[in-house]
Design a protein around this motif. Structure first.
Motif, PDB file in Angstrom:
ATOM      1  N   ALA A 202      18.896  54.579 102.975  1.00 30.39           N
ATOM      2  CA  ALA A 202      19.292  54.949 101.694  1.00 30.39           C
ATOM      3  C   ALA A 202      20.392  54.527 101.231  1.00 30.39           C
ATOM      4  N   LEU A 203      20.996  53.353 102.019  1.00 32.11           N
ATOM      5  CA  LEU A 203      22.402  52.921 101.687  1.00 32.11           C
ATOM      6  C   LEU A 203      22.512  52.375 100.148  1.00 32.11           C
ATOM      7  N   PHE A 204      23.394  52.759  99.363  1.00 29.82           N
ATOM      8  CA  PHE A 204      23.566  52.067  97.972  1.00 29.82           C
ATOM      9  C   PHE A 204      25.067  52.106  97.548  1.00 29.82           C
ATOM     10  N   SER A 205      25.522  51.433  96.607  1.00 33.20           N
ATOM     11  CA  SER A 205      27.012  51.815  95.975  1.00 33.20           C
ATOM     12  C   SER A 205      27.142  51.206  94.790  1.00 33.20           C
ATOM     13  N   TYR A 206      28.078  51.710  94.163  1.00 34.46           N
ATOM     14  CA  TYR A 206      28.567  51.242  92.618  1.00 34.46           C
ATOM     15  C   TYR A 206      29.685  50.122  92.627  1.00 34.46           C
ATOM     16  N   SER A 207      29.977  49.578  91.739  1.00 37.03           N
ATOM     17  CA  SER A 207      31.003  48.657  91.565  1.00 37.03           C
ATOM     18  C   SER A 207      32.316  49.169  91.659  1.00 37.03           C
ATOM     19  N   SER A 208      32.406  50.173  91.427  1.00 33.53           N
ATOM     20  CA  SER A 208      33.629  50.994  91.620  1.00 33.53           C
ATOM     21  C   SER A 208      33.569  52.433  91.762  1.00 33.53           C
ATOM     22  N   ALA A 209      34.613  53.230  92.013  1.00 34.83           N
ATOM     23  CA  ALA A 209      34.603  54.767  92.325  1.00 34.83           C
ATOM     24  C   ALA A 209      35.075  55.445  91.174  1.00 34.83           C
ATOM     25  N   THR A 210      35.670  54.679  90.120  1.00 36.84           N
ATOM     26  CA  THR A 210      36.199  55.382  88.890  1.00 36.84           C
ATOM     27  C   THR A 210      35.921  54.596  87.696  1.00 36.84           C
ATOM     28  N   TYR A 211      35.358  55.176  86.688  1.00 38.05           N
ATOM     29  CA  TYR A 211      34.969  54.570  85.276  1.00 38.05           C
ATOM     30  C   TYR A 211      35.775  55.277  84.185  1.00 38.05           C
ATOM     31  N   CYS A 212      35.734  54.795  83.227  1.00 39.16           N
ATOM     32  CA  CYS A 212      36.378  55.088  82.007  1.00 39.16           C
ATOM     33  C   CYS A 212      35.153  55.894  81.194  1.00 39.16           C
ATOM     34  N   VAL A 213      35.478  57.013  80.687  1.00 32.56           N
ATOM     35  CA  VAL A 213      34.515  57.607  79.731  1.00 32.56           C
ATOM     36  C   VAL A 213      34.095  56.687  78.616  1.00 32.56           C
ATOM     37  N   SER A 214      34.955  55.808  78.200  1.00 35.72           N
ATOM     38  CA  SER A 214      34.666  54.850  77.166  1.00 35.72           C
ATOM     39  C   SER A 214      34.033  53.530  77.806  1.00 35.72           C
ATOM     40  N   GLY A 215      33.922  53.263  78.946  1.00 37.80           N
ATOM     41  CA  GLY A 215      33.299  52.001  79.425  1.00 37.80           C
ATOM     42  C   GLY A 215      31.864  52.153  79.554  1.00 37.80           C
ATOM     43  N   ASN A 216      31.477  51.025  80.024  1.00 33.17           N
ATOM     44  CA  ASN A 216      29.828  50.705  79.988  1.00 33.17           C
ATOM     45  C   ASN A 216      29.010  51.262  81.013  1.00 33.17           C
ATOM     46  N   ASP A 217      28.007  51.887  80.747  1.00 32.87           N
ATOM     47  CA  ASP A 217      26.921  52.432  81.527  1.00 32.87           C
ATOM     48  C   ASP A 217      26.959  51.260  83.255  1.00 32.87           C
ATOM     49  N   THR A 218      26.815  52.037  84.113  1.00 30.50           N
ATOM     50  CA  THR A 218      26.687  51.203  85.403  1.00 30.50           C
ATOM     51  C   THR A 218      25.431  51.484  86.215  1.00 30.50           C
ATOM     52  N   PHE A 219      24.820  50.540  86.774  1.00 27.12           N
ATOM     53  CA  PHE A 219      23.753  50.579  87.747  1.00 27.12           C
ATOM     54  C   PHE A 219      24.519  50.576  89.260  1.00 27.12           C
ATOM     55  N   PRO A 220      23.569  50.992  90.212  1.00 24.12           N
ATOM     56  CA  PRO A 220      23.899  50.845  91.719  1.00 24.12           C
ATOM     57  C   PRO A 220      23.354  49.624  92.431  1.00 24.12           C
ATOM     58  N   THR A 221      24.159  49.168  93.394  1.00 19.22           N
ATOM     59  CA  THR A 221      23.470  48.088  94.301  1.00 19.22           C
ATOM     60  C   THR A 221      22.916  48.496  95.533  1.00 19.22           C
ATOM     61  N   MET A 222      21.641  48.363  95.840  1.00 19.11           N
ATOM     62  CA  MET A 222      20.985  48.749  97.183  1.00 19.11           C
ATOM     63  C   MET A 222      21.642  48.054  98.416  1.00 19.11           C
ATOM     64  N   GLY A 223      21.621  48.709  99.414  1.00 20.25           N
ATOM     65  CA  GLY A 223      21.961  48.085 100.936  1.00 20.25           C
ATOM     66  C   GLY A 223      21.171  47.000 101.089  1.00 20.25           C
ATOM     67  N   VAL A 224      21.438  45.905 101.981  1.00 19.98           N
ATOM     68  CA  VAL A 224      20.534  44.890 102.190  1.00 19.98           C
ATOM     69  C   VAL A 224      19.244  45.230 102.698  1.00 19.98           C
ATOM     70  N   ASN A 225      19.135  46.423 103.702  1.00 22.44           N
ATOM     71  CA  ASN A 225      17.809  46.713 104.257  1.00 22.44           C
ATOM     72  C   ASN A 225      17.395  48.019 103.677  1.00 22.44           C
ATOM     73  N   ALA A 226      17.933  48.321 102.505  1.00 19.79           N
ATOM     74  CA  ALA A 226      17.549  49.635 101.756  1.00 19.79           C
ATOM     75  C   ALA A 226      16.147  49.801 101.598  1.00 19.79           C
TER      76      ALA A 226
END
Length: 1016
Positions: A327-351
């Motif tokens: 079930a491994l996944f990640s986002y491009s950053s750990a912090t986002y601006c409230v005025s920034g763009n919505d973000t998608f996760p990236t799934m792990g290699v063997n997820a």
């Protein structure tokens, strides 16, 4: 009147221990006699005097008919009781440790097998007799006691059988004695077993089956040695064995609890194995490690080998290891601006795909399938996003989570407390209303801290600067910059000087000189009652100011600059000095009275000289005359005072008369202890003296003098002693301060002092710190508890002669390994302290590594030896740089991967540590690859002919055409042929021949000859 001989002596300390060696008493004047307890000749022996005191040691000496004496006291301290108990005369090697109990605690035990207050026979080893010593120090005295012990070896009762299990119908098993077993002992077996007591042969059928195994015992008590031994062995007698077993489940997820193994009734474990490979199985216990096993279906066997007359047994079962979802996944950053763009996760290699995303409240996801976060709808906060694969329907689902922070866009706003500053002002105060970022300024010249925005005005150039606070883009927030302007203003220079700091009141008025970069146009002032001729030039009116010390100020405020300054100087105005002087003349040769010149007010010494030879000065700068070495006569003495501080030079003179010896009275009488100048020297002993000097004015001598010396009762007037001392007054030895009357007088009219005032000064006391142990790399710090009113001084000898420093505490350089004794006393009062001592033990170790080899091809086996390290080493700790370690003084390590490694050795003696390192280079096998075609057409691909290889140390290449002519050559690892001749012309297409010679770093040598095709 004759002087008393010097009856003082040295070498007697205030305190000695009973077992200290004898000390030598050294008199100032030899020929006298020492007396007192423990004294023999010039030696004091504390063991002869015995414990006690203070003992009075007296020295009496006679010289020139006069006798005097001096007394010193010494105390002989008792030795501490160094006896101890608890150590028997004999122990067996396998006996437990015994505790050593000293009569007086605080000492140190030493000897084989000793650790603290414990003696361990197994540590000492069989042998002896070993000497165990106890050393204890108390009250400044040290003594020791030794005891002996013998450690007897233990009998060897070791034995085994070929197996721990035998079949009832099998062959009776015989014992297998240990390699050094002590023979003559007795074998026994627990009931109802039957055994041969001499050979240990077990009667299986007679013993029979039993619920519990049999215990066979062999003991050597009957042998009669001092340290017998007993060893046991357990044997089970069974029917045929069973290998039946099972696990609590048939299938397990990789992250499940470990499988539980259960044996069938009467079954036991043998050797476990599994097929196919991939199962992490313990072959001894059958335990399975699921996390390190590969998913799959496995058959597990339990094999019990034939033994003790019983046949082999086998059983098997099946176990499946199931794959756990990822079930491994990640986002491009750990912090986002409230005025920034919505973000998608990236799934792990063997997820595992197809799961469901969720977010902690009040977060919002645009899609639970895609995990896209709605940044603006979620708002500011910290959110946890989850991904769960349960919906996928696999046997082993999983869940994972990631934490994301949504923040406001940052602010870089700031300001300083002023817009402009003088260079000598207080540094600007920063008011940071936004966030701290990276600080910068333009143009160059401002001393600005790039981390916190602080400005150092003194280190800044003058000018106008723009200061920036930059917050870099982060967490979806764009870069933010704010700025402000500050000005650094030039400070006036008020530096000035005069030609001197001292001027004569009659001299020329001095004018001030402005400093090289000084601000002109300022105003000079002077402290009262000084007078300046000009406030603009700083010219001082010396006569108008008069004698005194003045402060002159220069201030630039009137100039009108924004940053004015003020500076000041101090000068002295003095009278012109004179050289007038006198002497208390006339003098007689040999006079001891002062022969210094006498000066009136404002007259001073310069350089003295005389008009005629014969006058010797003690110092020409003071004018003192040496009457003992000067000749009789009349002299003019000159005093030359050099010009200084604007004052003129001065000179004056005075006539001095030096007459020969003064008149010696005829047939004079003096009292014992007085002296008189006769025959050219001061005499203290009665007799007839001849003197042939001619008479001279005021210093007549005579031809013959009879001197009589009458005795005197020498009672000291207003004497002072130290606390604890005594003095003979009024017919008794007194120790208490007071006034004492004494009416003794001699028949020759030499009365003693009638009234004596005795003062008793307090005795200073000092105690050195406790004995200590330090490392050779530590500084030596000596300290003591002192009275606090004197000077604490440290010495390297008990006599207190060789000083090593003054202070409490006193820090000294480390003296090096060994035991060092330092002595300390306190002086500064009338009664210095006794000397105390402290013993410093300096330990230390030095690490040293011998490694062989330090380079080579993998696998590289490196042997290391740390026995070259020095010191009382108790531990070796190795770090081989590849995750391996060791604790032996000599060991080895194998490097299976190429690379550079650092071997580190840390040695310790239990208190001190040292480290040594050595570098290891492990390289792989070399190889060489030579192409057979290349195309030097400039397309960037295969344009040169070169040798490719790995781990090569050197390469030499030569190219020839078909007629044997050399076309090109090179001698380095990166050399190549670009298809040109030695003249730089392009070679035509065709086949060329090469000779390649290479050597690998593993020592492999290569020699290659062949052809290569050149195609353009």
């Amino acid at each position: 009147v004759s002087p008393l001989p010097d009856a003082s002596f040295t070498g007697l300390p205030a305190t000695l221990c009973l077992n200290d060696g004898s000390v030598t008493l050294v008199p100032a004047v030899s020929g006298g006699t020492f007396s007192g307890p423990g004294v023999s000749g010039t030696t004091f022996d504390p063991s002869s005097a015995g414990v006690g005191g203070p003992y009075t040691i007296k020295y009496v000496v006679t010289s020139g008919g006069c006798t005097d004496s001096t007394s010193e006291t010494i105390t002989v301290s008792p030795l501490p009781d160094a006896s101890f108990t608890g150590l028997p005369a004999t122990l067996c090697l396998n006996d437990g440790s015994v505790t050593l109990v000293p009569a007086v605690s605080g000492g140190t035990f030493s000897g084989p097998g000793v650790s603290g207050t414990t003696f361990d026979p197994s540590s000492a080893g069989a042998g002896g007799p070993y000497t165990i010593k106890y050393v204890v120090t108390s009250g400044g005295c040290t003594d020791s006691t030794s005891e002996t012990i013998t450690v007897d070896p233990e009998d060897d009762a070791s034995f085994t059988y070929s197996s721990g299990t035998y079949c009832l119908t099998g062959t009776d098993p015989a014992v297998i004695p240990g390699g050094s077993q002590t023979g003559g002992g007795v074998y026994s077996i627990s009931a109802p077993g039957v055994i041969n007591p001499s050979t240990g042969l077990i009667d299986l059928s007679a013993s029979g089956l039993t619920g519990s195994p049999y215990t066979i015992t062999y003991n050597t008590f009957t042998v009669g040695n001092p340290c017998p031994d007993t060893v046991t062995f357990v044997v089970a007698i069974t029917t045929a064995p069973s290998a039946v077993f099972s696990y609590d489940q048939a299938a397990y997820c990789q992250d499940s609890a470990a499988p539980i193994l259960t044996y069938g009734v009467g079954a036991s474990g043998g050797v476990f194995s599994s097929l196919p490979s991939g199962l992490d199985l313990n072959t001894s216990t059958g335990a399975v490690n699921l996390l390190t096993s590969t998913p799959g279906v496995y058959t597990i066997d339990n094999d019990i080998a034939a033994s003790g007359g019983c046949a082999a047994a086998n059983a098997s079962t099946t176990l499946e290891v199931l794959q756990v979802d990822s079930a491994l996944f990640s986002y491009s950053s750990a912090t986002y601006c409230v005025s920034g763009n919505d973000t998608f996760p990236t799934m792990g290699v063997n997820a595992t795909l197809g799961g469901v995303f969720s977010i902690s409240s009040p977060g919002v996801l645009l899609s639970t399938a895609a995990g896209e976060i709605d940044i603006s709808a979620s708002g500011i906060g910290v959110f946890t996003i989850y991904y769960n694969t349960a919906i996928v329907g696999n046997s082993c689902p999983a869940e994972d989570s990631v934490q994301v922070t949504i923040t406001n866009a940052p602010s870089a706003a700031f300001s300083y407390d002023q817009a402009a500053y003088c260079q000598d002002s207080l540094n600007p105060i920063l008011n940071l209303t936004g966030n701290n970022g990276n600080w910068s300024s333009v143009p160059v010249g401002l001393s600005l801290n790039s981390t916190n925005g602080a400005v150092d005005l003194l280190l800044s150039d003058t000018g106008v600067y723009t200061v920036y606070n930059t917050l870099v883009a982060a967490g979806g927030c764009a870069e933010v910059v704010d700025s402000t302007v500050i000005e650094v203003l030039q400070v006036d220079s008020a530096l000035f000087s005069y030609s001197s700091a001292t001027f004569c009141v009659t001299g020329t008025n001095p004018v001030a000189t402005i400093g090289t970069n000084g601000t002109v146009g300022g105003v000079f002032t002077i402290s009262s009652p000084g007078v300046l001729v000009s406030g603009a030039t700083g010219e001082i009116d010396l006569a108008g100011s008069g004698l005194g010390t003045y402060t002159i100020y220069y201030n630039t405020t009137i100039v009108g600059n924004l940053c004015a300054a003020e500076d000041s100087l101090v000068i002295d105005i003095v009278n012109s000095p004179g050289a007038t002087f006198t002497y208390n003349t006339p003098f007689c040769q040999g006079d001891t009275a002062s022969s210094l010149p006498i000066f009136l007010t404002n007259n001073f010494a310069g350089t003295f000289s005389s008009d005629l030879p014969g006058v010797n000065f003690v110092d020409v700068l003071t004018g003192e005359i040496n009457l003992a070495t000067s000749s009789a006569g009349s002299y003019w003495i000159y005093n030359d005072l050099a010009a200084s501080g604007g004052c003129a030079a001065a000179v004056d003179s005075f006539q001095v008369v030096i007459n020969p010896m003064y008149i010696v009275p005829l047939n004079d009488t003096i009292c014992q202890g007085d002296s008189i100048l006769l025959a050219g020297s001061y005499q203290t002993v009665g007799g007839i003296y001849s003197d042939s000097l001619l008479t001279a004015l005021g210093c007549d001598s005579i031809l013959q003098t009879t001197l009589v010396v009458n005795p005197i009762y020498n009672v000291p007037l207003n004497d002072t002693i130290c606390q604890g001392d005594s003095i003979f007054l009024a017919g008794a030895f007194q120790t208490i301060a007071g006034v004492y009357s004494d009416t003794l007088s001699s028949s020759g009219g030499c009365d003693s002092v009638l009234v004596t005032t005795l003062v008793v000064d307090p005795q200073l006391a000092i105690v050195a710190m406790n004995d200590d142990t330090i490392c050779s790399s530590d500084p030596l710090v000596l300290s003591a508890t002192a009275s606090g009113s004197g000077v604490v001084e440290w010495f390297s000898d008990v006599a207190g002669v060789n000083s090593v420093g003054v202070g409490n505490p006193l820090t000294l350089p480390n003296p090096g390994n060994g035991t060092h004794t330092y002595y300390v006393n306190e002086t500064g009062g009338a009664c210095p302290s006794n000397i105390d001592s402290v013993q410093i033990t300096v330990g230390g170790v030095v690490a040293n590594i011998s490694a062989t080899p330090v380079t080579g091809a993998i696998p590289l086996n490196v042997s290391v030896d740390g026995t070259g390290s020095t010191g009382l080493i108790t531990s070796w700790a190795w770090d081989f740089g590849n995750g391996n370690s060791g604790s032996d003084s000599i060991t080895s390590n194998i490097y299976n991967l190429t690379g550079s490694y650092i071997i580190e050795l840390i040695v310790s003696d239990g208190v001190c540590f040292d480290t040594a390192t050595v570098a290891i280079d492990a390289f792989g096998e070399s190889s060489i690859v030579i192409p057979n075609v290349f195309t030097p057409n400039g397309d960037g691909e295969n344009d040169v002919f070169t040798v490719k290889g790995t781990n090569l140390a050197s390469i030499q290449g030569e190219i020839f055409n078909r007629w044997g002519q050399k076309m090109f050559s090179w001698t380095n690892l990166k050399g190549f042929w670009d298809g040109r001749t030695l003249a730089g012309e392009e070679a035509p297409d065709g086949t060329y021949f090469y000779i390649i010679t290479a050597v690998g770093i593993d020592g492999e040598e290569y020699f290659k000859k062949s052809g290569v095709s050149l195609i353009r």
